[in-house]
Motif scaffolding. Structure first.
Motif, PDB file in Angstrom:
ATOM      1  N   GLU A  51      13.172 -32.749  -5.025  1.00  0.00           N
ATOM      2  CA  GLU A  51      14.033 -32.956  -3.862  1.00  0.00           C
ATOM      3  C   GLU A  51      14.611 -34.371  -3.850  1.00  0.00           C
ATOM      4  O   GLU A  51      15.790 -34.559  -3.550  1.00  0.00           O
ATOM      5  CB  GLU A  51      13.258 -32.685  -2.575  1.00  0.00           C
ATOM      6  CG  GLU A  51      12.985 -31.218  -2.352  1.00  0.00           C
ATOM      7  CD  GLU A  51      12.075 -30.958  -1.158  1.00  0.00           C
ATOM      8  OE1 GLU A  51      11.623 -31.920  -0.501  1.00  0.00           O
ATOM      9  OE2 GLU A  51      11.811 -29.775  -0.899  1.00  0.00           O
ATOM     10  N   GLU A  52      13.804 -35.360  -4.189  1.00  0.00           N
ATOM     11  CA  GLU A  52      14.285 -36.748  -4.255  1.00  0.00           C
ATOM     12  C   GLU A  52      15.368 -36.879  -5.324  1.00  0.00           C
ATOM     13  O   GLU A  52      16.381 -37.544  -5.123  1.00  0.00           O
ATOM     14  CB  GLU A  52      13.136 -37.701  -4.544  1.00  0.00           C
ATOM     15  CG  GLU A  52      12.204 -37.902  -3.375  1.00  0.00           C
ATOM     16  CD  GLU A  52      11.006 -38.761  -3.728  1.00  0.00           C
ATOM     17  OE1 GLU A  52      10.928 -39.296  -4.853  1.00  0.00           O
ATOM     18  OE2 GLU A  52      10.127 -38.886  -2.858  1.00  0.00           O
ATOM     19  N   PHE A  53      15.155 -36.243  -6.467  1.00  0.00           N
ATOM     20  CA  PHE A  53      16.136 -36.272  -7.545  1.00  0.00           C
ATOM     21  C   PHE A  53      17.463 -35.672  -7.082  1.00  0.00           C
ATOM     22  O   PHE A  53      18.531 -36.245  -7.301  1.00  0.00           O
ATOM     23  CB  PHE A  53      15.607 -35.518  -8.767  1.00  0.00           C
ATOM     24  CG  PHE A  53      16.653 -35.292  -9.819  1.00  0.00           C
ATOM     25  CD1 PHE A  53      17.002 -36.309 -10.690  1.00  0.00           C
ATOM     26  CD2 PHE A  53      17.299 -34.066  -9.927  1.00  0.00           C
ATOM     27  CE1 PHE A  53      17.980 -36.109 -11.654  1.00  0.00           C
ATOM     28  CE2 PHE A  53      18.269 -33.858 -10.888  1.00  0.00           C
ATOM     29  CZ  PHE A  53      18.610 -34.888 -11.758  1.00  0.00           C
ATOM     30  N   ASN A  55      18.619 -35.374  -4.067  1.00  0.00           N
ATOM     31  CA  ASN A  55      19.249 -36.240  -3.077  1.00  0.00           C
ATOM     32  C   ASN A  55      19.876 -37.475  -3.726  1.00  0.00           C
ATOM     33  O   ASN A  55      20.992 -37.866  -3.382  1.00  0.00           O
ATOM     34  CB  ASN A  55      18.252 -36.652  -2.001  1.00  0.00           C
ATOM     35  CG  ASN A  55      17.884 -35.490  -1.098  1.00  0.00           C
ATOM     36  OD1 ASN A  55      18.691 -34.592  -0.867  1.00  0.00           O
ATOM     37  ND2 ASN A  55      16.666 -35.504  -0.598  1.00  0.00           N
ATOM     38  N   LYS A  56      19.165 -38.102  -4.658  1.00  0.00           N
ATOM     39  CA  LYS A  56      19.674 -39.315  -5.306  1.00  0.00           C
ATOM     40  C   LYS A  56      20.897 -39.047  -6.174  1.00  0.00           C
ATOM     41  O   LYS A  56      21.773 -39.883  -6.292  1.00  0.00           O
ATOM     42  CB  LYS A  56      18.575 -39.971  -6.141  1.00  0.00           C
ATOM     43  CG  LYS A  56      17.532 -40.670  -5.307  1.00  0.00           C
ATOM     44  CD  LYS A  56      16.493 -41.331  -6.176  1.00  0.00           C
ATOM     45  CE  LYS A  56      15.450 -42.027  -5.326  1.00  0.00           C
ATOM     46  NZ  LYS A  56      14.412 -42.673  -6.133  1.00  0.00           N
ATOM     47  N   THR A  57      20.932 -37.884  -6.809  1.00  0.00           N
ATOM     48  CA  THR A  57      22.055 -37.562  -7.692  1.00  0.00           C
ATOM     49  C   THR A  57      23.207 -36.902  -6.966  1.00  0.00           C
ATOM     50  O   THR A  57      24.290 -36.750  -7.536  1.00  0.00           O
ATOM     51  CB  THR A  57      21.605 -36.623  -8.830  1.00  0.00           C
ATOM     52  OG1 THR A  57      21.090 -35.412  -8.260  1.00  0.00           O
ATOM     53  CG2 THR A  57      20.568 -37.279  -9.711  1.00  0.00           C
ATOM     54  N   GLY A  58      22.989 -36.509  -5.720  1.00  0.00           N
ATOM     55  CA  GLY A  58      24.040 -35.844  -4.968  1.00  0.00           C
ATOM     56  C   GLY A  58      24.146 -34.357  -5.234  1.00  0.00           C
ATOM     57  O   GLY A  58      25.040 -33.691  -4.719  1.00  0.00           O
ATOM     58  N   SER A  60      22.317 -32.103  -4.097  1.00  0.00           N
ATOM     59  CA  SER A  60      22.000 -31.338  -2.894  1.00  0.00           C
ATOM     60  C   SER A  60      23.105 -31.418  -1.852  1.00  0.00           C
ATOM     61  O   SER A  60      23.049 -30.769  -0.819  1.00  0.00           O
ATOM     62  CB  SER A  60      20.688 -31.846  -2.280  1.00  0.00           C
ATOM     63  OG  SER A  60      20.848 -33.183  -1.864  1.00  0.00           O
ATOM     64  N   SER A  61      24.135 -32.205  -2.122  1.00  0.00           N
ATOM     65  CA  SER A  61      25.214 -32.374  -1.143  1.00  0.00           C
ATOM     66  C   SER A  61      26.317 -31.340  -1.358  1.00  0.00           C
ATOM     67  O   SER A  61      26.292 -30.571  -2.298  1.00  0.00           O
ATOM     68  CB  SER A  61      25.796 -33.782  -1.251  1.00  0.00           C
ATOM     69  OG  SER A  61      26.521 -33.903  -2.458  1.00  0.00           O
TER      70      SER A  61
END
Length: 86
Positions: A51-53, A55-58, A60-61
């Motif tokens: 999940e952190e990955f 979010n950091k890479t975008g 999940s956006s």
């Protein structure tokens, strides 16, 4: 189309996969490179890191087409389901 095969060898998980789409092929490579040879327990506890990955890479956006964004999540969920079966 996506093909993912998950095998258990002792306590280590082996992941194989391929996809027709270049984007999805990249997702398959990320999952394989990240989780290949992890133990069952490590994979089952990897959700926060994944999940952190995302979010950091975008990933999940909404910057990607929703079907592409969901493809990574579905592949990861499939992997978790297969590992839980053992």
């Amino acid at each position: 189309d996506v093909f993912i095969k998950v095998l258990l060898d002792g306590n280590k998980v082996h992941i194989f996969g391929k996809a027709a789409s270049l984007v999805v092929r990249g997702y398959v490579a990320i999952i394989i490179d990240t989780l290949q040879y992890y133990s069952k327990e490590e994979i089952l506890s990897s959700q926060k890191v994944i999940e952190e990955f995302l979010n950091k890479t975008g990933l999940s956006s909404a910057s990607l087409v929703p079907s592409r964004t969901n493809a990574f999540a579905r592949m990861y969920e499939f992997l978790l389901e297969k590992v839980k079966e053992w």
